[in-house]
Design a protein around this motif. Sequence first.
Motif, PDB file in Angstrom:
ATOM      1  N   GLN A  21       0.849  -1.197   0.000  1.00 19.76           N
ATOM      2  CA  GLN A  21       0.000   0.000   0.000  1.00 19.76           C
ATOM      3  C   GLN A  21       0.885   1.248   0.000  1.00 19.76           C
ATOM      4  O   GLN A  21       1.754   1.397   0.859  1.00 19.76           O
ATOM      5  CB  GLN A  21      -0.914  -0.021   1.221  1.00 19.76           C
ATOM      6  N   GLN A  29      -6.794   3.043   5.079  1.00 22.69           N
ATOM      7  CA  GLN A  29      -5.656   2.192   4.734  1.00 22.69           C
ATOM      8  C   GLN A  29      -4.887   1.862   6.001  1.00 22.69           C
ATOM      9  O   GLN A  29      -4.583   2.741   6.815  1.00 22.69           O
ATOM     10  CB  GLN A  29      -4.765   2.936   3.736  1.00 22.69           C
ATOM     11  N   ALA A  83       1.272   1.938   4.947  1.00 25.93           N
ATOM     12  CA  ALA A  83       1.805   2.680   3.800  1.00 25.93           C
ATOM     13  C   ALA A  83       3.299   2.418   3.718  1.00 25.93           C
ATOM     14  O   ALA A  83       3.995   2.386   4.737  1.00 25.93           O
ATOM     15  CB  ALA A  83       1.534   4.171   3.941  1.00 25.93           C
TER      16      ALA A  83
END
Length: 203
Positions: A88, A103, A106
Amino acid sequence: MTIPPRYVPKFSHKDWIDNEDRVQAGGEEGINIRFHKLESEFRTLADEHINPLIRFVTPLATPEEAFLSLVPVLIPTRTDSGQTQAAQPWLISTDVAHKAAGQEQAHGLMNVILPEGAEITSLKVFGTKSGEGTLTVSLRHKDLTGSGAQDLVKVTALNTPTSLDPPARVSNATHRYFLVADLTGAPSDADSVKLSCFQIAYR
């Protein structure tokens, strides 16, 4: 260091004679002109001869520190498991990298170009973080032959420099340098992370 040429005085005093010469401020032989000639002599002596020698024989106590401040333009990385799909990514908006809403994580990296022979002394990450989640930003180097990357410094706290002990000397002939930013364990929209700048200090 270039050795200055032999010093030759330029000012020469002409004696006054009692009861003959009249001391005055102005004129070619006046006190003002003579003192200005002395000032010029001292200035030349200091700038061209004494100060260069002082700089040469007096080592700097601390080399001057410089800073490389970088906008976090992070490209997506692969998953740690070695799968082909990208992890991601960070979202890039203008000059800030941030976690997308909803999300959980990251991941991203960016290339860094540092001066040859410089000594890296610290890494500082500017930004904001709220909620849960573990953030790590690492400065790494990797052998140009393709061997595994190694962390030079790892930052987990924002807005505070993390020092390298000892400093790492840059060798662009043998290694390349890059930053890796990883965020994990932040599933909620309340888990907000924004990165605004990566700052590398070196000397």
